[in-house]
Design an enzyme around this catalytic site. Structure first.
Site, PDB file in Angstrom:
ATOM      1  N   PHE A  48       0.851  -1.186   0.000  1.00 52.21           N
ATOM      2  CA  PHE A  48       0.000   0.000   0.000  1.00 52.21           C
ATOM      3  C   PHE A  48       0.880   1.227   0.000  1.00 52.21           C
ATOM      4  O   PHE A  48       2.051   1.173   0.386  1.00 52.21           O
ATOM      5  CB  PHE A  48      -0.892   0.002   1.254  1.00 52.21           C
ATOM      6  CG  PHE A  48      -2.372   0.041   0.953  1.00 52.21           C
ATOM      7  CD1 PHE A  48      -2.961  -0.933   0.178  1.00 52.21           C
ATOM      8  CD2 PHE A  48      -3.176   1.051   1.471  1.00 52.21           C
ATOM      9  CE1 PHE A  48      -4.331  -0.907  -0.084  1.00 52.21           C
ATOM     10  CE2 PHE A  48      -4.546   1.085   1.220  1.00 52.21           C
ATOM     11  CZ  PHE A  48      -5.128   0.108   0.443  1.00 52.21           C
ATOM     12  N   GLN A  51      -7.869  14.644   4.355  1.00 53.97           N
ATOM     13  CA  GLN A  51      -7.255  13.850   3.300  1.00 53.97           C
ATOM     14  C   GLN A  51      -8.162  13.735   2.082  1.00 53.97           C
ATOM     15  O   GLN A  51      -9.318  13.335   2.201  1.00 53.97           O
ATOM     16  CB  GLN A  51      -6.936  12.447   3.809  1.00 53.97           C
ATOM     17  CG  GLN A  51      -6.304  11.564   2.752  1.00 53.97           C
ATOM     18  CD  GLN A  51      -5.746  10.291   3.353  1.00 53.97           C
ATOM     19  OE1 GLN A  51      -6.495   9.392   3.729  1.00 53.97           O
ATOM     20  NE2 GLN A  51      -4.442  10.229   3.484  1.00 53.97           N
ATOM     21  N   HIS A 103      -8.564  11.582  -1.035  1.00 51.64           N
ATOM     22  CA  HIS A 103      -8.086  10.322  -1.595  1.00 51.64           C
ATOM     23  C   HIS A 103      -7.907  10.531  -3.093  1.00 51.64           C
ATOM     24  O   HIS A 103      -8.778  11.089  -3.747  1.00 51.64           O
ATOM     25  CB  HIS A 103      -9.109   9.220  -1.314  1.00 51.64           C
ATOM     26  CG  HIS A 103      -8.590   7.840  -1.526  1.00 51.64           C
ATOM     27  ND1 HIS A 103      -8.308   7.349  -2.770  1.00 51.64           N
ATOM     28  CD2 HIS A 103      -8.294   6.850  -0.654  1.00 51.64           C
ATOM     29  CE1 HIS A 103      -7.861   6.097  -2.647  1.00 51.64           C
ATOM     30  NE2 HIS A 103      -7.844   5.778  -1.374  1.00 51.64           N
ATOM     31  N   LEU A 118     -15.462   5.769  -3.515  1.00 57.67           N
ATOM     32  CA  LEU A 118     -14.053   5.418  -3.458  1.00 57.67           C
ATOM     33  C   LEU A 118     -13.658   4.281  -4.393  1.00 57.67           C
ATOM     34  O   LEU A 118     -14.381   3.317  -4.569  1.00 57.67           O
ATOM     35  CB  LEU A 118     -13.681   5.003  -2.036  1.00 57.67           C
ATOM     36  CG  LEU A 118     -12.170   4.906  -1.836  1.00 57.67           C
ATOM     37  CD1 LEU A 118     -11.559   6.284  -1.762  1.00 57.67           C
ATOM     38  CD2 LEU A 118     -11.830   4.111  -0.600  1.00 57.67           C
ATOM     39  N   GLU A 161      -7.398   1.993  -2.754  1.00 56.26           N
ATOM     40  CA  GLU A 161      -5.980   2.063  -3.054  1.00 56.26           C
ATOM     41  C   GLU A 161      -5.428   0.681  -3.375  1.00 56.26           C
ATOM     42  O   GLU A 161      -4.381   0.538  -3.993  1.00 56.26           O
ATOM     43  CB  GLU A 161      -5.257   2.654  -1.841  1.00 56.26           C
ATOM     44  CG  GLU A 161      -3.787   2.895  -2.081  1.00 56.26           C
ATOM     45  CD  GLU A 161      -3.172   3.781  -1.002  1.00 56.26           C
ATOM     46  OE1 GLU A 161      -3.881   4.607  -0.424  1.00 56.26           O
ATOM     47  OE2 GLU A 161      -1.975   3.628  -0.755  1.00 56.26           O
ATOM     48  N   HIS A 195     -11.951  12.319   1.820  1.00 54.61           N
ATOM     49  CA  HIS A 195     -11.968  10.949   2.299  1.00 54.61           C
ATOM     50  C   HIS A 195     -11.815  10.780   3.807  1.00 54.61           C
ATOM     51  O   HIS A 195     -12.530  10.008   4.430  1.00 54.61           O
ATOM     52  CB  HIS A 195     -10.838  10.198   1.592  1.00 54.61           C
ATOM     53  CG  HIS A 195     -10.756   8.742   1.921  1.00 54.61           C
ATOM     54  ND1 HIS A 195     -11.803   7.892   1.703  1.00 54.61           N
ATOM     55  CD2 HIS A 195      -9.755   7.998   2.438  1.00 54.61           C
ATOM     56  CE1 HIS A 195     -11.445   6.666   2.074  1.00 54.61           C
ATOM     57  NE2 HIS A 195     -10.221   6.701   2.540  1.00 54.61           N
ATOM     58  N   ARG A 225      -2.528  10.622   6.484  1.00 55.52           N
ATOM     59  CA  ARG A 225      -2.635   9.244   6.930  1.00 55.52           C
ATOM     60  C   ARG A 225      -2.212   8.299   5.823  1.00 55.52           C
ATOM     61  O   ARG A 225      -2.534   8.508   4.667  1.00 55.52           O
ATOM     62  CB  ARG A 225      -4.082   8.935   7.309  1.00 55.52           C
ATOM     63  CG  ARG A 225      -4.336   7.466   7.583  1.00 55.52           C
ATOM     64  CD  ARG A 225      -5.772   7.223   7.977  1.00 55.52           C
ATOM     65  NE  ARG A 225      -6.694   7.297   6.865  1.00 55.52           N
ATOM     66  CZ  ARG A 225      -7.138   6.236   6.186  1.00 55.52           C
ATOM     67  NH1 ARG A 225      -6.737   5.021   6.501  1.00 55.52           N
ATOM     68  NH2 ARG A 225      -7.981   6.378   5.190  1.00 55.52           N
TER      69      ARG A 225
HETATM   70  C1  LIG Z   1     -14.757   4.028   1.237  1.00 53.51           C
HETATM   71  C2  LIG Z   1     -13.758   3.999   2.342  1.00 53.51           C
HETATM   72  C3  LIG Z   1     -12.729   3.069   2.320  1.00 53.51           C
HETATM   73  C4  LIG Z   1     -11.794   3.014   3.348  1.00 53.51           C
HETATM   74  N1  LIG Z   1     -10.807   2.068   3.294  1.00 53.51           N
HETATM   75  C5  LIG Z   1      -9.915   1.991   4.322  1.00 53.51           C
HETATM   76  C6  LIG Z   1      -8.918   0.986   4.342  1.00 53.51           C
HETATM   77  O1  LIG Z   1      -8.831   0.173   3.447  1.00 53.51           O
HETATM   78  N2  LIG Z   1      -8.070   0.915   5.370  1.00 53.51           N
HETATM   79  C7  LIG Z   1      -8.160   1.793   6.409  1.00 53.51           C
HETATM   80  O2  LIG Z   1      -7.366   1.663   7.319  1.00 53.51           O
HETATM   81  N3  LIG Z   1      -9.097   2.752   6.420  1.00 53.51           N
HETATM   82  C8  LIG Z   1      -9.969   2.878   5.404  1.00 53.51           C
HETATM   83  N4  LIG Z   1     -10.931   3.866   5.421  1.00 53.51           N
HETATM   84  C9  LIG Z   1     -11.042   4.732   6.552  1.00 53.51           C
HETATM   85  C10 LIG Z   1     -11.747   4.028   7.675  1.00 53.51           C
HETATM   86  O3  LIG Z   1     -12.718   3.154   7.161  1.00 53.51           O
HETATM   87  C11 LIG Z   1     -12.454   4.983   8.595  1.00 53.51           C
HETATM   88  O4  LIG Z   1     -11.608   5.985   8.943  1.00 53.51           O
HETATM   89  C12 LIG Z   1     -12.850   4.242   9.839  1.00 53.51           C
HETATM   90  O5  LIG Z   1     -13.710   3.192   9.512  1.00 53.51           O
HETATM   91  C13 LIG Z   1     -13.508   5.125  10.849  1.00 53.51           C
HETATM   92  O6  LIG Z   1     -13.969   4.296  11.912  1.00 53.51           O
HETATM   93  P1  LIG Z   1     -14.568   4.871  13.218  1.00 53.51           P
HETATM   94  O7  LIG Z   1     -14.776   3.725  14.116  1.00 53.51           O
HETATM   95  O8  LIG Z   1     -13.740   5.986  13.686  1.00 53.51           O
HETATM   96  O9  LIG Z   1     -15.944   5.485  12.771  1.00 53.51           O
HETATM   97  P2  LIG Z   1     -17.138   4.885  11.917  1.00 53.51           P
HETATM   98  O10 LIG Z   1     -16.938   3.495  11.530  1.00 53.51           O
HETATM   99  O11 LIG Z   1     -17.456   5.845  10.857  1.00 53.51           O
HETATM  100  O12 LIG Z   1     -18.314   4.938  12.931  1.00 53.51           O
HETATM  101  C14 LIG Z   1     -18.887   6.145  13.337  1.00 53.51           C
HETATM  102  C15 LIG Z   1     -20.039   5.808  14.191  1.00 53.51           C
HETATM  103  O13 LIG Z   1     -20.455   6.926  14.917  1.00 53.51           O
HETATM  104  C16 LIG Z   1     -21.836   7.052  14.871  1.00 53.51           C
HETATM  105  N5  LIG Z   1     -22.198   8.429  15.082  1.00 53.51           N
HETATM  106  C17 LIG Z   1     -21.732   9.503  14.429  1.00 53.51           C
HETATM  107  N6  LIG Z   1     -22.298  10.606  14.920  1.00 53.51           N
HETATM  108  C18 LIG Z   1     -23.133  10.222  15.895  1.00 53.51           C
HETATM  109  C19 LIG Z   1     -24.020  10.895  16.769  1.00 53.51           C
HETATM  110  N7  LIG Z   1     -24.177  12.204  16.730  1.00 53.51           N
HETATM  111  N8  LIG Z   1     -24.747  10.185  17.649  1.00 53.51           N
HETATM  112  C20 LIG Z   1     -24.618   8.829  17.693  1.00 53.51           C
HETATM  113  N9  LIG Z   1     -23.801   8.156  16.902  1.00 53.51           N
HETATM  114  C21 LIG Z   1     -23.070   8.837  16.012  1.00 53.51           C
HETATM  115  C22 LIG Z   1     -22.192   6.509  13.542  1.00 53.51           C
HETATM  116  O14 LIG Z   1     -23.520   6.090  13.484  1.00 53.51           O
HETATM  117  C23 LIG Z   1     -21.245   5.330  13.433  1.00 53.51           C
HETATM  118  O15 LIG Z   1     -21.778   4.211  14.065  1.00 53.51           O
HETATM  119  C24 LIG Z   1     -11.872   3.930   4.400  1.00 53.51           C
HETATM  120  C25 LIG Z   1     -12.907   4.859   4.418  1.00 53.51           C
HETATM  121  C26 LIG Z   1     -13.846   4.914   3.400  1.00 53.51           C
HETATM  122  C27 LIG Z   1     -14.927   5.942   3.429  1.00 53.51           C
END
Ligand SMILES: Cc1cc2nc3c(=O)[nH]c(=O)nc-3n(C[C@H](O)[C@H](O)[C@H](O)COP(=O)(O)OP(=O)(O)OC[C@H]3O[C@@H](n4cnc5c(N)ncnc54)[C@H](O)[C@@H]3O)c2cc1C
Ligand code: SF4
Ligand code: SF4
Ligand code: FES
Ligand code: FES
Lengths: 573, 249, 252
Positions: A122, A235, A237, A251, A254, A350, A385
């Site tokens: 990656f 970021q 992407h 998306l 990558e 992203h 990142r």
């Molecule tokens: C298309 C895509 C592909 C990606 N691919 C990769 C990858 O291959 N490798 C990698 O390392 N990262 C990747 N990322 C980044 C990574 O997926 C995210 O940064 C990561 O999943 C974020 O996880 P999190 O647990 O912080 O939040 P999330 O998984 O986004 O969870 C957020 C949670 O908070 C809740 N929430 C938000 N606001 C509130 C509120 N006001 N009240 C109650 N609940 C709330 C939401 O409902 C959700 O459940 C990718 C991102 C995207 C968009």
């Protein structure tokens, strides 16, 4: 009017059910705490489910030379040394164990010949380091955590949005929320709260993020008195879909480049040779995104304003096996067969490197009892990142946050809730129903996206940023007047009017920080200050909410101990 | 002039409702979910729709388009006849909440009944790709619940109490065929999750957006495993001889 | 924004908002299965015209007690129970006839007749479907006889030769073999029942067998129909030749 809500009590309340939130919940539960998890959408639908490429962990299954030190060095270099060194160190050291743990909870990664977890290359990673499941790694991760959580006895409040944190004399006391389904109100009382709400991408027009990414957690924390950090680092992407218009921004993982995809411009030139001849397509995201942007700006873009990304030189069966969802995504949404021809791609908003400022060991914010992890927290990634470092971040710091939150809950007495705060929160939440004007939250949102897309995008200038600040003021005034139709029963217009408030707060934080940072570093590129400035290498931007106003401060980047400096100095490649 | 389509969308709640027609301009590559967003943004701000990823990855946006259970984010407008109104209805098998949003909480309750992964004692964490391939198909499930919605055992016969539905057979297949899992869920499948109610008529397979071959690869193999333990006298005898513990859960 | 007529009618037979002609799926099933059923019943009771020269109809093979020493009825009745049971409990045919004959469901997302008690395969009679694998064992046995018949059909008065009938019989047993070896139960027994191929004894070999059967299994429906038609045709051909309505063409 105070009896309008139900009340629930937990030792630890976790806001967000993505990877970070669920990992935190599992850890807090293991410590014996009573745990509640709140999330805006259904369980298992959080952003983490969309992650594609993989989890970065120096397991050295494919490249035996890999170790945490190299991972640490890659992360710091990728973030242009603005990272919190301790977070980067803990992350690199603990990620392999966290991945193994997932496997022991039932996750099934792709395998090497001898039965270990397979790892792929990656951008920005020296070695093949990303543990993956085809191109649906996030799905595997969230399902594993979700199923384990359900069986360990986490209480999940699905489709429930937190709109305000409640405090008790400077420490957290709970949260105020509403059920999206019914519009009813609910108040949580908790000794510790973990913010795991993810990012802010929905403030931009072209984004890979879903409606959930409105920066709620950061806005909540900021309003509760916590500090935000590194907000200028958004970021982009390099590879999002650009055509047809309906799918713009979705998306393109990558992993396509990790598996050997090649970028070309309109005239068929492999342009990365000019921007980063050494790492080519697998350069860091900021570099590749800027390269594509520049190609398009200078007239060498594709028909729909992007670049070509081509993986069709690999055998069709291989592509379908390694990138199944990309294959389907293009086939179904864009009528392109990626095993036969190139995809058209362009930058898309992203990931948010900035967020709640936390302590490296405990993930605690500057407000006692308030923790943050995952994309909502800042520090690990610095100014940029590396791909795959987010999923590992979720596991490592999700666990740490859960641990510390449970520990904190054990040590403190139950807080008391302040009725005045609750009433205030309720009034604010319900205001759009009594607004009478014709302003629509959707219209304000569309305009906000234009402002951020055009003025606070990949390349920034002082002029644009200043204009953006003025525009944001106007949008704030419009948002306050926005009115909604219909009842409180599952009403998206109403839901958006709260989300708008969060987006406006984080947008202002981003713009303020971007304006102040008079240099280009990582994901933050200023046309008027195109070079990195060694002075700014030593400073983080901090945003605080004081006296009803947003303020910016600077804070020195923590000094790295000599042994880690030594690691960075090694192999100056 | 821009091309337009008429969407005939259900508006209402648990108490009732009717369909309402909306005119929506069509852009190239547009999907039904885009059209619904257009309606939200311009015509009916309170139209309730679930969605997250808009890329077919989260399984939130399920509905019935022209009578067919679909992900609205993967249903292209140009694949639908626009000379007639396009009907968009909520999933029929689940209680309605509002407009296109239904109450799918039953699924989460069923999931709780399924014992989690439990490694066989003393396993080594080496797994061969050859064993992983089969299970990974089941792990692709995005929980869109379209299969649950279309399955006639739930849709027509309302067997919510006795029957777990295809989604959870997929989940159990993933656990049962996990190379390191040590639990046996055949008794549960037969008695509490009602796999016998499935008459392998394959509608679940037809609608699955992840193209999981639910009936052939998950349900039938599970039925065969149930036969091994409960209906086939020879294998039952054989198991007794070998002293296999049938630890039903 | 005109309000339009009610939503979905109450569940009753055929209620749907599907725009396509969903019923075209079940018509061929009704016609072919029904037709075959009638033909096979008639032929089974006929009790004659089942062999000619080196040919024997698959409905009657292996020939049991043709002289009626202890079995007073048509010998086909003894034979046909095997294939009938095999096909009736076959996972594919179950789908086909539950849909086409029991309308359970008539098609996906299409209403069923209202107010019916549904017990699926949890109770008598359909719980008996669980014995399918025993019919599979029987079917394999039959295949041995049918291959023998096919082999014999190339020897006219102990001299090698090829007639149209030889080809019909051989093709038929080949299709029957494909049908039998693509069976879901076989797929299970061959290796599908293992959780961990790489840990089991002979795991690799069983994995390969399982994968082979799986490949065939993907075309199980195709083999089910083609072998049904071929077996009917083989019997029909032998009957026609045996009763003298047509003359078997000798190719070699
Ligand atoms: C298309 C895509 C592909 C990606 N691919 C990769 C990858 O291959 N490798 C990698 O390392 N990262 C990747 N990322 C980044 C990574 O997926 C995210 O940064 C990561 O999943 C974020 O996880 P999190 O647990 O912080 O939040 P999330 O998984 O986004 O969870 C957020 C949670 O908070 C809740 N929430 C938000 N606001 C509130 C509120 N006001 N009240 C109650 N609940 C709330 C939401 O409902 C959700 O459940 C990718 C991102 C995207 C968009
Ligand atoms: S095959 Fe079984 S589970 Fe699938 S839809 Fe038909 S009856 Fe339901
Ligand atoms: S098995 Fe397929 S149809 Fe069923 S919930 Fe999963 S993805 Fe959806
Ligand atoms: S919105 Fe995620 S699957 Fe349609
Ligand atoms: S499943 Fe059709 S013959 Fe066994």
């Amino acid at each position: 009017m105070t009896a309008n809500y139900e009340t629930r009590e937990h030792d630890v309340l976790i806001i967000g059910a993505g990877g970070a939130g669920l990992r935190a919940a599992l850890e807090a539960l293991a410590q014996g705490a009573s745990v509640g998890v709140v999330c805006k959408s259904l369980l298992g639908k959080a952003h983490t489910v969309m992650a594609e490429g993989g989890i970065a962990a120096a397991m050295a299954n494919v490249d035996p030379a890999d170790n945490w030190k190299t991972h640490f060095r890659d992360t710091m270099r990728g973030g242009k040394f603005l990272n919190n060194w301790r977070m980067a160190q803990l992350h690199a050291q603990e990620a392999p164990d966290r991945v193994r743990e997932l496997e022991q909870w039932g996750a099934l990664f792709d395998r090497t010949e001898d039965g270990a977890i397979l790892q792929r290359a990656f951008g920005g990673h020296t070695f093949k380091r990303l543990c993956h499941v085809g191109d649906r790694t996030g799905l595997e991760m969230i399902r594993t955590l979700q199923d384990r959580g359900v069986h360990q006895g986490i209480d999940v409040y699905m489709e429930c949005t937190v709109t305000r944190l409640l405090t008790d004399g400077g420490r957290v006391a709970g949260a105020f929320a509403y059920w999206r389904e019914t519009g009813r109100l609910i108040v949580f009382k908790a000794k510790s709260i973990v913010i795991a709400t993810g990012g802010i991408g929905k403030a931009w027009r072209v984004t890979s993020n879903s409606w959930e990414y409105t920066g709620d957690g950061m806005a909540l924390a900021c309003e509760a008195g916590a500090e935000l950090m590194d907000m200028e680092f958004v970021q982009f992407h390099p590879t999002g879909m650009v055509w047809p218009p309906g799918v713009q921004g979705i998306l393109v993982t990558e992993a396509v480049r990790g598996e050997g995809g090649i970028l070309r411009n309109k005239v068929g030139e492999r342009f990365m040779e000019r921007y980063d001849p050494k790492r080519m397509e697998l350069s860091t995201r900021d570099v590749v995104a800027r390269s594509i942007y520049t190609e398009v700006k200078e007239g060498r873009g594709t028909e729909h304003g992007g670049a070509y990304l081509d993986i069709s030189h690999k055998p069709a069966e291989y592509v379908k096996k390694k990138l199944p969802s990309m294959y389907h995504q293009f086939k179904e949404l864009a009528d392109v067969d990626i095993t036969k021809g190139p995809m058209e791609v362009g930058p898309t908003c992203h990931y948010m490197m900035g967020g709640v400022r936390v302590d490296a060991e405990t993930a605690q914010s500057t407000v006692p009892g308030l923790f943050a992890a995952g994309e909502a927290a800042a520090g690990l990634h610095g100014s940029n990142r590396l791909g795959g470092n987010s999923l590992s971040d979720l596991l490592v710091f999700g666990r740490r946050a859960g641990l510390a939150a449970a520990d904190h809950a054990k040590r403190v007495a139950a807080p008391s809730l302040d009725n005045a705060q609750i009433e205030q929160a309720e009034k604010e939440l319900l205001a759009p129903f009594s607004n009478t004007g014709t302003e629509s939250p959707y219209a304000v949102h569309r305009d906000l996206q234009e402002v951020m897309q055009n003025l606070v995008g990949i390349y920034r200038t002082q002029e644009d940023l200043k204009k953006a600040l003025l525009d944001l003021e106007k949008l704030k005034a419009r948002a306050a007047k926005a009115s909604v139709e219909g009842s409180r029963l599952f009403n998206p217009g109403w839901h958006l009017s709260y989300d708008l408030k969060s987006m406006l707060i984080v947008s202002e934080a981003v713009t303020l920080s971007a304006l102040a940072r008079t240099e280009s570093r990582g994901a933050h590129s200023r046309i008027d200050y195109p070079n990195a400035d060694p002075v700014w290498e030593k400073k983080n931007n901090i945003i605080v909410h004081e006296g009803g106003e947003m303020k910016r401060r600077e804070s020195p980047v923590p000094e790295m101990p000599p042994d880690l400096k030594q690691i960075l100095a090694e192999d100056k490649a | 002039m821009m091309k337009e389509a008429t969407l005939r969308v259900f508006r209402g709640d648990s108490k009732g409702g009717q369909t309402v027609d909306y005119r929506v301009p069509i852009a190239p590559g547009m999907v039904v979910l885009d059209a619904l967003h257009y309606i939200q943004g311009h015509l009916a701000p309170d139209l309730a729709v679930r969605w997250n990823c808009k890329a077919g990855k989260c399984g939130s946006c399920s509905a019935e388009v022209n009578g067919r259970p679909r992900l609205t984010c993967k249903t292209r407008m140009d694949d639908l006849p626009v000379d007639q109104p396009i009907t968009v209805l909520p999933m029929k098998s689940f209680p309605r909440i509002k407009d296109l949003v239904t109450d799918v909480s039953w699924n989460y309750r069923v999931n709780r009944k399924i014992p989690a992964f439990e490694p066989r004692p003393g396993v080594e964490w080496k797994i061969s790709q050859l064993d992983v391939d089969r299970v990974q198909e089941f792990r692709k499930c995005i929980e869109c619940f379209l299969c649950q919605n279309v399955c006639h055992v739930l849709r027509e016969h309302d067997k919510m109490e006795q029957f777990a539905g295809p989604r959870f057979f997929v989940r159990i297949a993933g656990l049962e065929m996990h190379p390191l899992d040590g639990r046996d869920r055949a008794g549960l499948l037969k008695d509490q999750l009602g796999i016998g109610f499935c008459n392998i008529t394959k509608c679940c397979t037809e609608v699955c957006p992840e193209e999981i071959r639910i009936t052939d690869n998950a349900i039938i193999p599970l039925k065969e495993r149930v036969v091994d333990e409960f209906y086939d006298p020879l294998t039952m005898l054989f198991r007794k001889f070998r002293g296999d513990k049938v630890q039903s859960v | 924004m005109a309000d339009s007529p009610p939503v979905l009618p109450e569940s009753r037979l055929g209620s749907t908002l599907r725009r396509d002609s969903w019923w075209v799926e079940i018509i061929p099933v009704v016609v072919v299965l029904g037709g075959f059923g009638i033909y096979a019943t008639l032929r089974a009771f006929e009790g004659t015209y089942y062999s000619w020269g080196p040919y024997i109809s698959p409905f009657y093979s292996p020939l049991i007690d043709p002289q009626h020493h202890w079995w007073p009825f048509s010998p086909a009745l003894l034979i046909l129970l095997g294939p009938l049971g095999f096909r009736a409990t076959c996972y594919y045919y179950r789908k086909a006839y539950y849909r086409a004959f029991f309308l359970d469901p008539p098609a996906c997302a299409v209403g069923e007749p209202a107010n019916r008690k549904y017990r699926g395969e949890t109770a008598f009679p359909f719980i008996l479907q669980n014995v399918h694998r025993y019919f599979l064992y029987l079917a394999v046995l039959f295949l041995i006889f049918l291959w023998k018949d096919a082999f014999r059909s190339f020897f006219f008065d102990s001299r090698f030769g090829v007639g149209v009938g030889s080809i019909v019989l051989t093709l038929n047993v080949a299709l029957l073999t494909l049908y039998t070896f693509s069976c879901h139960s076989l797929r299970h027994l061959a290796g599908g029942k293992l959780d961990c191929f790489s840990c089991a004894s002979f795991g690799r070999a069983r994995f390969s067998t399982w994968r082979g059967v799986s490949l065939l299994n993907e075309r199980h429906m195709l083999f089910a129909w083609s072998s049904l038609i071929s077996v009917g045709f083989a019997d029909f051909y032998v009957r026609m030749v045996a009763c003298g309505a047509i003359h078997d063409l000798r190719l070699l």
